[in-house]
Enzyme design. Structure first.
Site, PDB file in Angstrom:
ATOM      1  N   TYR A 141       0.717  -0.991  -0.044  1.00 26.99           N
ATOM      2  CA  TYR A 141       0.421   0.532  -0.037  1.00 26.99           C
ATOM      3  C   TYR A 141       0.672   1.202   0.034  1.00 26.99           C
ATOM      4  O   TYR A 141       0.239   2.082  -0.458  1.00 26.99           O
ATOM      5  CB  TYR A 141      -0.690   0.215   1.384  1.00 26.99           C
ATOM      6  CG  TYR A 141      -1.919  -0.528   0.976  1.00 26.99           C
ATOM      7  CD1 TYR A 141      -2.517  -1.977   0.461  1.00 26.99           C
ATOM      8  CD2 TYR A 141      -3.606  -0.009   1.258  1.00 26.99           C
ATOM      9  CE1 TYR A 141      -3.527  -2.473   0.261  1.00 26.99           C
ATOM     10  CE2 TYR A 141      -4.586  -0.721   0.749  1.00 26.99           C
ATOM     11  CZ  TYR A 141      -4.669  -2.507   0.721  1.00 26.99           C
ATOM     12  OH  TYR A 141      -6.025  -2.833   0.402  1.00 26.99           O
ATOM     13  N   LYS A 190       3.512 -15.340   2.377  1.00 26.59           N
ATOM     14  CA  LYS A 190       4.044 -15.501   1.142  1.00 26.59           C
ATOM     15  C   LYS A 190       5.671 -16.376   1.423  1.00 26.59           C
ATOM     16  O   LYS A 190       6.195 -15.450   0.290  1.00 26.59           O
ATOM     17  CB  LYS A 190       3.433 -15.470  -0.093  1.00 26.59           C
ATOM     18  CG  LYS A 190       3.190 -16.156  -1.403  1.00 26.59           C
ATOM     19  CD  LYS A 190       2.727 -16.998  -1.349  1.00 26.59           C
ATOM     20  CE  LYS A 190       2.949 -17.992  -2.842  1.00 26.59           C
ATOM     21  NZ  LYS A 190       1.769 -18.965  -2.304  1.00 26.59           N
ATOM     22  N   ASP A 222      -2.184 -18.595   0.361  1.00 28.15           N
ATOM     23  CA  ASP A 222      -3.402 -19.371  -0.446  1.00 28.15           C
ATOM     24  C   ASP A 222      -4.167 -20.254   0.065  1.00 28.15           C
ATOM     25  O   ASP A 222      -4.967 -20.797   0.179  1.00 28.15           O
ATOM     26  CB  ASP A 222      -2.326 -19.801  -1.357  1.00 28.15           C
ATOM     27  CG  ASP A 222      -1.273 -20.056  -1.659  1.00 28.15           C
ATOM     28  OD1 ASP A 222      -0.716 -20.767   0.034  1.00 28.15           O
ATOM     29  OD2 ASP A 222      -0.761 -21.194  -2.285  1.00 28.15           O
ATOM     30  N   ASP A 246      -6.676  -6.896   4.220  1.00 28.67           N
ATOM     31  CA  ASP A 246      -7.424  -6.688   3.299  1.00 28.67           C
ATOM     32  C   ASP A 246      -8.513  -7.706   2.567  1.00 28.67           C
ATOM     33  O   ASP A 246      -8.971  -8.064   2.548  1.00 28.67           O
ATOM     34  CB  ASP A 246      -7.045  -5.440   1.862  1.00 28.67           C
ATOM     35  CG  ASP A 246      -7.675  -4.781   1.626  1.00 28.67           C
ATOM     36  OD1 ASP A 246      -8.931  -4.513   2.101  1.00 28.67           O
ATOM     37  OD2 ASP A 246      -7.272  -4.603   0.031  1.00 28.67           O
ATOM     38  N   ASP A 250     -12.264  -9.566   3.770  1.00 35.42           N
ATOM     39  CA  ASP A 250     -13.642  -9.696   3.500  1.00 35.42           C
ATOM     40  C   ASP A 250     -13.910 -10.993   3.449  1.00 35.42           C
ATOM     41  O   ASP A 250     -15.027 -11.537   3.108  1.00 35.42           O
ATOM     42  CB  ASP A 250     -13.313  -8.913   1.903  1.00 35.42           C
ATOM     43  CG  ASP A 250     -13.526  -7.884   1.406  1.00 35.42           C
ATOM     44  OD1 ASP A 250     -12.972  -6.989   2.738  1.00 35.42           O
ATOM     45  OD2 ASP A 250     -13.590  -7.069   0.564  1.00 35.42           O
TER      46      ASP A 250
HETATM   47  C1  IPM Z   1     -10.721  -1.852   3.520  1.00 36.26           C
HETATM   48  C2  IPM Z   1     -10.782  -0.985   2.173  1.00 36.26           C
HETATM   49  C3  IPM Z   1      -9.171   0.090   2.214  1.00 36.26           C
HETATM   50  C4  IPM Z   1      -7.833  -0.946   2.185  1.00 36.26           C
HETATM   51  C5  IPM Z   1      -9.556   0.508   0.921  1.00 36.26           C
HETATM   52  C6  IPM Z   1     -10.641   1.039   0.715  1.00 36.26           C
HETATM   53  C7  IPM Z   1      -8.309   1.536   0.679  1.00 36.26           C
HETATM   54  O1  IPM Z   1     -11.000  -1.660   1.118  1.00 36.26           O
HETATM   55  O2  IPM Z   1     -10.312  -0.935   4.789  1.00 36.26           O
HETATM   56  O3  IPM Z   1     -10.042  -3.175   4.035  1.00 36.26           O
HETATM   57  O4  IPM Z   1      -7.865  -1.650   1.396  1.00 36.26           O
HETATM   58  O5  IPM Z   1      -7.060  -0.464   3.457  1.00 36.26           O
HETATM   59 MG    MG Z   2     -10.779  -3.718   2.391  1.00 37.44          MG
END
Ligand code: IPM
Ligand code: MG
Length: 368
Positions: A141, A190, A222, A246, A250
């Site tokens: 990032y 990784k 993975d 990140d 999700d």
């Molecule tokens: C999160 C989001 C952010 C990230 C984006 C919006 C920059 O996906 O907080 O998980 O990647 O950190």
């Molecule tokens: Mg995110």
């Protein structure tokens, strides 16, 4: 207790979930006699439109002075054509960096009334309760990036890089978190391919000797992604880089039913920041369809983890579970064919329930 809280509603569904979180904080302040003062500032696309930059100086300054920050979400199609460094998301990254926020904790815990909406079979889902500790201030990032043109061919690159101190400080946080839970830590990397991951693994392993009571395990990313869906209950605290954290968060969110449910807290060298992990959800924006739960649980993390107000946090969370127990659902967490309510209606029902719970507690005591 007197606290100043900065609200950064941002874009898309950000403002509506921020309202939901702020209302819970306001009610906690009101009922328990705390002085919470709120100030609102633009960030992301809203700030680009209002002030020409995704993180105006006034926003960063206010956050530096605050006791805690709440952020809704940033980003949206309106600003998609902008280059990486000028997009709404870059405002969020600059804010995280500007505030020295290097820790991001994402608790992923099954809410019992939502068990049936998980995509996993019940025997795999178990009582899923894990925490992802995501490094937030380094890695790809923030690494060197750019584009080159050579012989008519365009190339773009982003760099993953971590230093030993950067790994040590996030690992120390994760080990401490694991000590307070079930003393199991899984570090995700990784290391079979990336040098940065090899340093990551070596550093985390060395830190392990400082925390001999924590059972440390390493997993390739993975495999970790696969194990999360095969047997998520094997995990307690998962530690990972900015990028892998990140992605895995999700995935983990989906296991408990919806990304709209998951809160997060970020810590570092100045004020902590709280944000739901769902993002701005452009397809839901302006439709009063957002799930406010991730935002509300971010607010209760602020109350409990930063202000030490666990009674207030319990009050809001217990009321929330009661509302879910009555079958009230936003669209993302409804079983197929079941009735859904708008975000604002869900919030109104929560506030009625919070009132009822409070009056009951005043009369009969908490936990009765
Ligand atoms: C999160 C989001 C952010 C990230 C984006 C919006 C920059 O996906 O907080 O998980 O990647 O950190
Ligand atoms: Mg995110």
């Amino acid at each position: 207790m007197k606290k100043s809280i900065v609200l950064l509603p941002g874009d898309g569904i950000g403002p509506e979930v921020t309202r939901a979180a702020a209302t819970v904080l306001r009610e906690a302040g009101h009922e328990f006699h705390h002085q919470f003062e709120f100030e609102e500032f633009p960030i992301g696309g809203a700030a680009i439109d209002a002030a020409g930059a995704p993180l105006p100086n006034a926003t960063l300054d206010a956050c530096r002075k605050a006791d805690a920050i709440f952020l809704g979400a940033v980003g949206g199609p309106k600003w998609d054509a902008l280059p990486v460094g000028k997009r709404p998301e870059s405002g969020l990254l600059a804010l995280r960096q500007g505030l020295g926020l290097f820790v991001n904790v994402r608790p992923v815990k099954l809410l019992e009334p939502l068990r049936l909406i998980s995509p996993l079979k019940p025997e795999r889902l178990g009582d899923l309760d894990l925490e992802i500790v995501r490094e937030l201030a380094g890695g790809m990032y923030f690494g060197e990036r750019g584009t080159t043109h050579e012989k008519g061919i365009e190339r773009a690159f982003d760099t993953e890089s971590y230093s030993t101190p950067e790994i040590e400080r996030i690992a120390a946080f994760a080990f401490t978190r694991a000590e307070a839970r079930s003393r199991r830590l899984c570090s995700v990397d990784k290391a079979n391919v990336l040098s940065s991951s090899q340093l990551w693994r070596r550093t985390v392993t060395a830190m392990g000797t400082v925390y001999p009571n924590v059972k440390l395990e390493h997993m390739y990313v993975d495999n970790a992604a696969m194990q999360l869906t095969l047997k998520p209950t094997q995990f307690d605290v998962m530690l990972s880089t900015n990028m892998f954290g990140d992605i895995l968060s999700d995935e983990a969110a989906a296991l408990v039913g919806s990304i709209g449910l998951i809160p997060s807290a970020s810590f570092g060298t100045s004020a902590p920041m709280f944000e739901p992990i769902h993002g701005s959800a452009p397809s839901l924006s302006g439709k009063d369809m957002a799930n406010p739960i991730g935002a509300i649980l971010s607010a209760t993390m602020m109350l409990r983890d930063t202000f030490g107000l666990s009674l207030e946090a319990d009050w809001a969370e217990q009321s929330l579970v009661r509302v879910l127990n009555t079958g009230v659902r936003t669209a993302d967490i409804a079983e197929p064919g079941k009735k859904t309510v708008a975000c604002s209606v869900f919030n109104d029902m929560l506030h009625d329930e919070m009132q009822r719970t409070f009056e009951h507690a005043e009369k009969y005591g908490w936990g009765v």
